[in-house]
Design a protein around this motif. Structure first.
Motif, PDB file in Angstrom:
ATOM      1  N   TYR A 183      54.529   6.159 -38.573  1.00 55.43           N
ATOM      2  CA  TYR A 183      54.026   6.126 -39.942  1.00 55.43           C
ATOM      3  C   TYR A 183      53.713   7.539 -40.447  1.00 55.43           C
ATOM      4  N   VAL A 184      53.978   7.730 -41.728  1.00 56.74           N
ATOM      5  CA  VAL A 184      53.524   8.929 -42.446  1.00 56.74           C
ATOM      6  C   VAL A 184      52.698   8.451 -43.629  1.00 56.74           C
ATOM      7  N   VAL A 185      51.440   8.837 -43.679  1.00 56.03           N
ATOM      8  CA  VAL A 185      50.538   8.446 -44.764  1.00 56.03           C
ATOM      9  C   VAL A 185      50.396   9.622 -45.719  1.00 56.03           C
ATOM     10  N   VAL A 186      50.651   9.396 -47.002  1.00 53.35           N
ATOM     11  CA  VAL A 186      50.506  10.424 -48.036  1.00 53.35           C
ATOM     12  C   VAL A 186      49.391   9.963 -48.965  1.00 53.35           C
ATOM     13  N   ASP A 187      48.205  10.532 -48.791  1.00 49.65           N
ATOM     14  CA  ASP A 187      47.035  10.099 -49.547  1.00 49.65           C
ATOM     15  C   ASP A 187      46.936  10.854 -50.868  1.00 49.65           C
ATOM     16  N   GLU A 188      46.353  10.180 -51.870  1.00 46.35           N
ATOM     17  CA  GLU A 188      46.149  10.765 -53.210  1.00 46.35           C
ATOM     18  C   GLU A 188      47.441  11.404 -53.721  1.00 46.35           C
ATOM     19  N   CYS A 189      48.523  10.663 -53.626  1.00 54.05           N
ATOM     20  CA  CYS A 189      49.833  11.248 -53.936  1.00 54.05           C
ATOM     21  C   CYS A 189      49.988  11.587 -55.413  1.00 54.05           C
ATOM     22  N   HIS A 190      49.150  11.019 -56.295  1.00 55.27           N
ATOM     23  CA  HIS A 190      49.264  11.345 -57.721  1.00 55.27           C
ATOM     24  C   HIS A 190      48.922  12.801 -57.992  1.00 55.27           C
ATOM     25  N   SER A 191      48.261  13.469 -57.038  1.00 51.19           N
ATOM     26  CA  SER A 191      47.898  14.873 -57.249  1.00 51.19           C
ATOM     27  C   SER A 191      49.073  15.814 -57.002  1.00 51.19           C
ATOM     28  N   TYR A 192      50.171  15.296 -56.472  1.00 51.04           N
ATOM     29  CA  TYR A 192      51.338  16.129 -56.203  1.00 51.04           C
ATOM     30  C   TYR A 192      52.225  16.159 -57.441  1.00 51.04           C
ATOM     31  N   ARG A 193      51.966  17.098 -58.314  1.00 54.87           N
ATOM     32  CA  ARG A 193      52.720  17.207 -59.566  1.00 54.87           C
ATOM     33  C   ARG A 193      53.030  18.666 -59.845  1.00 54.87           C
ATOM     34  N   GLY A 194      53.903  18.884 -60.821  1.00 56.72           N
ATOM     35  CA  GLY A 194      54.262  20.248 -61.184  1.00 56.72           C
ATOM     36  C   GLY A 194      54.988  20.962 -60.056  1.00 56.72           C
ATOM     37  N   VAL A 195      54.786  22.266 -59.964  1.00 52.93           N
ATOM     38  CA  VAL A 195      55.460  23.068 -58.938  1.00 52.93           C
ATOM     39  C   VAL A 195      55.004  22.658 -57.544  1.00 52.93           C
ATOM     40  N   PHE A 196      53.704  22.440 -57.364  1.00 52.98           N
ATOM     41  CA  PHE A 196      53.189  22.007 -56.068  1.00 52.98           C
ATOM     42  C   PHE A 196      53.822  20.679 -55.660  1.00 52.98           C
ATOM     43  N   GLY A 197      53.879  19.733 -56.590  1.00 55.93           N
ATOM     44  CA  GLY A 197      54.497  18.450 -56.292  1.00 55.93           C
ATOM     45  C   GLY A 197      55.968  18.578 -55.945  1.00 55.93           C
ATOM     46  N   SER A 198      56.673  19.485 -56.615  1.00 56.14           N
ATOM     47  CA  SER A 198      58.087  19.696 -56.316  1.00 56.14           C
ATOM     48  C   SER A 198      58.272  20.247 -54.908  1.00 56.14           C
ATOM     49  N   ARG A 209      63.873  14.606 -42.204  1.00 54.62           N
ATOM     50  CA  ARG A 209      65.067  15.139 -41.544  1.00 54.62           C
ATOM     51  C   ARG A 209      64.762  15.538 -40.095  1.00 54.62           C
ATOM     52  N   VAL A 210      63.628  16.199 -39.890  1.00 55.67           N
ATOM     53  CA  VAL A 210      63.257  16.591 -38.531  1.00 55.67           C
ATOM     54  C   VAL A 210      62.957  15.354 -37.682  1.00 55.67           C
ATOM     55  N   ALA A 211      62.249  14.368 -38.263  1.00 53.56           N
ATOM     56  CA  ALA A 211      61.945  13.143 -37.517  1.00 53.56           C
ATOM     57  C   ALA A 211      63.232  12.425 -37.113  1.00 53.56           C
ATOM     58  N   GLU A 212      64.189  12.346 -38.021  1.00 54.54           N
ATOM     59  CA  GLU A 212      65.461  11.694 -37.712  1.00 54.54           C
ATOM     60  C   GLU A 212      66.220  12.467 -36.632  1.00 54.54           C
ATOM     61  N   HIS A 213      66.060  13.778 -36.620  1.00 53.31           N
ATOM     62  CA  HIS A 213      66.701  14.589 -35.584  1.00 53.31           C
ATOM     63  C   HIS A 213      66.218  14.181 -34.200  1.00 53.31           C
ATOM     64  N   TYR A 214      64.954  13.773 -34.109  1.00 48.97           N
ATOM     65  CA  TYR A 214      64.397  13.349 -32.822  1.00 48.97           C
ATOM     66  C   TYR A 214      64.468  11.835 -32.631  1.00 48.97           C
ATOM     67  N   GLY A 215      65.181  11.144 -33.530  1.00 47.71           N
ATOM     68  CA  GLY A 215      65.429   9.730 -33.351  1.00 47.71           C
ATOM     69  C   GLY A 215      64.409   8.798 -33.965  1.00 47.71           C
ATOM     70  N   ALA A 216      63.505   9.302 -34.805  1.00 46.42           N
ATOM     71  CA  ALA A 216      62.477   8.470 -35.435  1.00 46.42           C
ATOM     72  C   ALA A 216      62.823   8.219 -36.898  1.00 46.42           C
ATOM     73  N   SER A 217      62.336   7.096 -37.395  1.00 46.65           N
ATOM     74  CA  SER A 217      62.507   6.760 -38.814  1.00 46.65           C
ATOM     75  C   SER A 217      61.175   6.214 -39.328  1.00 46.65           C
ATOM     76  N   PRO A 218      60.234   7.092 -39.645  1.00 46.62           N
ATOM     77  CA  PRO A 218      58.876   6.644 -39.969  1.00 46.62           C
ATOM     78  C   PRO A 218      58.807   5.904 -41.302  1.00 46.62           C
ATOM     79  N   VAL A 219      57.833   5.017 -41.394  1.00 49.75           N
ATOM     80  CA  VAL A 219      57.532   4.309 -42.643  1.00 49.75           C
ATOM     81  C   VAL A 219      56.539   5.147 -43.438  1.00 49.75           C
ATOM     82  N   PHE A 220      56.823   5.341 -44.717  1.00 45.99           N
ATOM     83  CA  PHE A 220      55.926   6.098 -45.593  1.00 45.99           C
ATOM     84  C   PHE A 220      54.977   5.136 -46.293  1.00 45.99           C
ATOM     85  N   VAL A 221      53.685   5.411 -46.189  1.00 51.50           N
ATOM     86  CA  VAL A 221      52.661   4.641 -46.885  1.00 51.50           C
ATOM     87  C   VAL A 221      51.904   5.611 -47.787  1.00 51.50           C
TER      88      VAL A 221
END
Length: 996
Positions: A183-198, A209-221
């Protein structure tokens, strides 16, 4: 009585204020909401459920179970619900269940701030679930602990900065962690906007991409405040399809929401003598004092750290006069405190030992404090998502709470307090980001290739053709090599340390205390000349410093500790050129464009201001030019649309009409003399009678005079400001106080209306105007040549000294344009296409708003401005538009800039530009182009809503204007915006610009 506490608190706060001075513009009551529960899902690990029950969560709410179940089933999900709705449980339940049942599983938690990450780590640790080894890995983690985290932690709490610099850059040391990542948890994701969000969007693609390189496919929450289109935003942010859970099943107490506009101050004036309002921070301190006296647990959100400290200090001082014991019940809370200090403050507020806290958004992003009696917001926090996130701290089940929004001296705040539906009923905006911005994509792709060779199939994840173009440039610079199997990094050095994800990248400027050598912080090189120029006030963790020296070559700004009672505002000269036009649509006499521009600027000085708005002095600077290649939206207006039509009463009548909002009046524009000067009498006020206004700005730039015609570009560059690089193009007459666009000195403007049937003549008044003596009167016939009108004394010219305003502005007539003034022909001219009708039955002497834009006798839909008023009208419209764009694009007004000119060499017409303040753009200009009609309509309404006579910081003045807020023509801005909106609504359907 239970359920009425919010109203009682508001009555307490407004007690003693005379009814005619009541600052409350609107009151709404938001109803209570009952909780909806669901049983614990069958898949949840029993030990985890037991831990939640032991912590007080007997049953979860429905949205928590729905989001957790989707994540458990392997679906990427975003939960977008209100404050204190338990979003944390939605990701904690599946993650903890996985870690408790699979000893090999790992998870990664990302938050925008270290403080929030630390709070969530404490919450998880307090559950004490067997087999869960949660640990922080951020900039504060000691080096001795980092090896243990990499080797043993199965839930790592970090932030995007550390993911970029410390994890992905050394992913080979995290092999075991990535191989088992669930799992990858991205908290308060609405704050990622503008240049920082990009940057974060591309960073998450690198993570996948790095996770897939090691054979993982994490779920994003993902967890987000309530926002528009959360599924599409989460998909843009992560690069994977996400489902959205938006039905909030948590309980909420009823809330009374009051909108509050501080009064204009009689005893103080700001720049160019403009009225100023009582500062929002001062009002907030007084409101907080009343709430504490009432025993209400209250939170006040203030925009800056220094503002939070000053608000708390002001409240303590007021409370000490009432009861010295109450002074200790108020404190400030902001980032920069030690963890133990923060935790002590939070505990004191929760326990009731503290009744009032003034804070920055440090208490917005997820820190667990809710159920308060009252929340006060000192100024709009930038987005509706943040507004609801902050106001959601108020409200306990079974009792009502109070939310007070206090408007700052700002066009957007002015608009919102007078248009409550835009704040309380409008859907929450979606965050704006642009991962294909080449200035963001280039550094991110360099990091991605340095981590792992990049292959052709992977390019679609990073933007397809945009990524290919950037990679070609990097290969040409020999930073990477193109082979048949993909792109490879060629240097031994990793690029990560040179790539800043919270700005435009590049080497940072270090801010260092000269006496101690202590580094206080860093600033982007692109903003250094504006934020840490010599003499600038620099704030760090609530302490003030003054900059002694800025060395751009060595990347060093030296400062010393000082706590002055003034702030600084930089001034700069600016030029803008159009590089390419991507979108272009002509609507009658108006053209709307979107494209790429080059902005060249140079800081040439700064103003020192007191908190009241009083300007102390101007200090010149000698700093190098800077260039910015970015995106902009702009509109041009034809000369025919700006001026009255040939054969009408012409520019003379247009120059003589009484002003609209608050009484802006037209005076006398003399003929253009040699060298572009205006020798004719009648232009009085700022520059002295009979003189042309030169572009001195206190010695800011070359003194090319602004001619009355304003049809050519003067040699001198225009001035503008950082963040809002506004210029009005030299070569235009400054509107004169008492003459064009201004009331006479020391007086309010008189809006005397003539008798019905009068044509081209003004009803004489008393008190004089322009340069005319008190008590004199003169009238003007329509047949006189343009530019030679004598102002009517006390009548349709500017009000004379000592005369009082008697012009009442009403509600706007229809939409899409300013109507002509009552009294010249005895009626309001209507524009059927713009929805304006006749003004029958209007009383003499009362302006039916919007009225009098200097456009008497104009054709329907035109602005009716004499050439001398055009620069000030465009300049004022530009300022207000910059202030209102954050209502439609999730940006701050400091994220964008603007330029206006009566004639631009690339467009050949009067032009207003609004551009992104970041290299390559951040998506704000694109949003402005898409929402051009509602954006400009809101801009016009904000100007009309302000009761000041000729312009102030609440409507058309800008705190960062490089021209010193001169020239500005408030009524002219309403006329210009009305003409533009009329053309867009009548002709814009083919381009999607014909909306409301």
């Amino acid at each position: 009585m239970v359920g009425e506490r919010g109203r009682r608190l508001l009555d307490r706060v407004t007690a003693g204020i005379p009814a005619h001075e009541n600052p409350v513009t609107h009151v709404s009551r938001l109803p209570e909401r009952a909780a909806r529960y669901e049983p614990w899902p069958e898949w949840a690990e029993p030990s985890v459920v037991a831990a939640f029950r032991a912590s007080g969560v007997e049953k979860p709410w429905r949205h928590q179970v729905e989001a957790a179940s989707l994540a458990h089933a392997g679906t990427h999900v975003v939960v977008s619900t209100g404050t204190a709705s338990g979003k944390s449980l939605a990701y904690q339940l599946p993650v903890l269940s996985a870690l408790a049942t699979d000893a090999r599983a790992t998870a990664l938690y990302l938050s925008p701030t270290k403080a929030l990450g630390a709070d969530q780590l404490r919450a998880v640790s307090s559950l004490d679930v067997a087999g869960v080894r949660a640990a922080a890995f951020d900039g504060d983690t000691p080096m001795t602990e980092r090896d243990w985290v990499r080797a043993h932690a199965n839930w790592v709490f970090s932030n995007p900065d550390m993911l970029h610099r410390g994890i992905l850059s050394a992913h080979s040391r995290w092999t075991q962690f990535f191989r088992r990542l669930r799992y990858v948890v991205v908290d308060e994701c609405h704050s990622y906007r503008g240049v920082f969000g990009s940057h974060v969007a591309l960073l998450l693609r690198r993570l996948r991409r790095v996770a897939e390189h090691y054979g993982a496919s994490p779920v994003f929450v993902l967890a987000s405040a309530t926002t528009a289109s959360p599924a599409s935003f989460a998909t843009r942010l992560t690069g994977v399809e996400c489902a959205a859970i938006t039905d909030d099943a948590s309980p909420r107490g009823a809330r009374t929401v009051a909108l509050w506009e501080p009064p204009l101050l009689d005893e103080l004036t700001g720049e160019n003598g403009a009225p100023v309002r009582r500062p929002a921070g001062v009002e907030t301190a007084r409101i907080l004092t009343e709430l504490v006296v009432e025993g209400a647990r209250s939170l006040a959100f203030v925009r800056s750290r220094r503002g939070a400290e000053l608000t708390a200090l002001g409240a303590r001082r007021l409370l000490s006069e009432v009861d010295p014991r109450l002074a200790d019940t108020v404190a400030a809370y902001r980032s920069g405190y030690l963890p133990e200090e923060r935790r002590a403050l939070e505990q004191a507020l929760l326990s009731g030992r503290l009744l009032g806290v003034a804070t920055t958004n440090a208490l917005e992003l997820g820190v667990d404090i809710a159920g308060l009696d009252a929340v006060v917001l000192a100024g709009y926090p930038g987005t509706l998502a943040s507004f609801w996130q902050q106001s959601g701290r108020a409200g306990r089940s079974g009792d009502e709470a109070l939310v007070v929004f206090v408007a700052r001296d700002d066009p957007l705040d002015t608009y919102l307090v007078h248009h409550p539906a835009a704040l309380l009923e409008r859907p929450v905006e979606t965050a704006v980001l642009d991962p294909t911005n080449p200035y963001v994509l280039g550094p991110q792709l360099a990091c991605a290739v340095a981590e792992l060779p990049l292959t052709e199939p992977e390019l679609e994840t990073f933007g397809g053709d945009a990524a290919r173009a950037v990679l070609a440039d990097l290969a040409e610079e020999k930073l990477l090599r193109r082979r048949s199997s993909g792109w490879y990094w060629t240097s031994r050095d990793r690029p990560h340390g040179e790539v800043g994800i919270r700005g435009s990248g590049g080497d940072q400027i270090a801010v260092v205390e000269a006496d101690s050598g202590r580094m206080l912080g860093t600033v982007d090189p692109g903003s250094a000349c504006y934020s840490v120029h010599p003499g600038a006030v620099y704030l760090h963790q609530g302490s003030s410093y003054v900059v002694d020296e800025l060395d751009l070559e060595t990347g060093l700004a030296l400062v010393h500790a000082e706590d002055p009672d003034w702030t600084t505002s930089p001034r700069e000269i600016v030029d803008i050129s159009v590089l390419s036009t991507e979108e272009h649509c002509r609507h009658g006499g108006v053209t709307v464009c979107l494209g790429e521009v080059a902005v060249t600027s140079q800081v040439v000085g700064y103003l020192r201001r007191r908190p009241s708005g009083e300007v102390l002095d101007h200090t010149p600077l000698d700093l190098p030019e800077q260039s910015l290649r970015t995106r902009a939206v702009w509109y041009t207006i034809s000369g025919e649309l700006l001026e009255s039509p040939a054969g009408g009463r012409g520019s003379v009548a247009a120059a003589r009409v009484a002003g609209e909002v608050g009484g802006v009046t037209a005076g006398h524009a003399g003929p253009v003399g040699p060298e572009g000067t205006s020798p004719a009498a009648g232009i009085s006020g700022r520059t002295g009678a009979g003189s042309a206004s030169s572009q001195s700005g206190g010695g800011l730039a070359a003194s090319a005079s602004r001619t009355a015609g304003g049809t050519g570009r003067a040699d001198a560059q225009s001035t503008a400001s950082r963040g809002e690089r506004e210029s009005t193009g030299a070569g235009s007459a400054s509107p004169a106080a008492g003459g064009i666009g201004g009331a006479g000195a020391g007086s309010a403007a008189s809006c005397a209306a003539g008798e019905p049937g009068e044509t081209g003549s003004a009803s004489p008044g008393t008190g004089g105007s322009g340069e005319g003596p008190a008590g004199s009167a003169s009238s003007q016939s329509a047949g006189e040549p343009a530019g030679s009108a004598s102002p009517a004394a006390g009548g349709i010219g500017g009000a004379g000294a000592g005369s009082a305003a008697r012009c009442t502005a009403g509600e706007p007539v229809g939409a899409g344009g300013a109507s002509s003034v009552v009294g010249v022909t005895g009626e309001v001219s209507g524009d059927p296409a713009a929805g304006r009708g006749p003004g029958a039955g209007v009383e003499i002497g009362v302006a039916v708003g919007p009225v009098g834009t200097g456009g008497a006798g104009r054709a329907p839909g035109g602005a009716g401005l004499v050439p001398a008023r055009v620069p000030g009208a465009l300049h004022a419209a530009e300022h207000a538009a910059i202030g209102l764009l954050p209502l439609f694009a999730t940006c701050d007004r400091w994220d964008i800039g603007g330029v206006s000119t009566a004639w631009h060499e690339d467009t050949g017409e009067a032009t207003v530009f609004v551009h992104d303040g970041h290299p390559g753009g951040a998506g704000f200009a694109d949003r402005g182009y898409a929402a051009i009609v509602p954006w400009l309509a809101a801009t016009r309404e904000a100007i009309i809503s302000c009761e000041c006579p000729t312009g102030c910081p609440s409507c058309v003045q800008s705190p960062k204007c490089g021209n010193g807020n001169d020239p500005l023509d408030k009524a002219g801005a309403v006329a210009v915006l009305g003409a533009v909106l009329g053309a867009l609504r009548q002709h814009g359907e083919q381009c999607g610009h014909g909306g409301t």
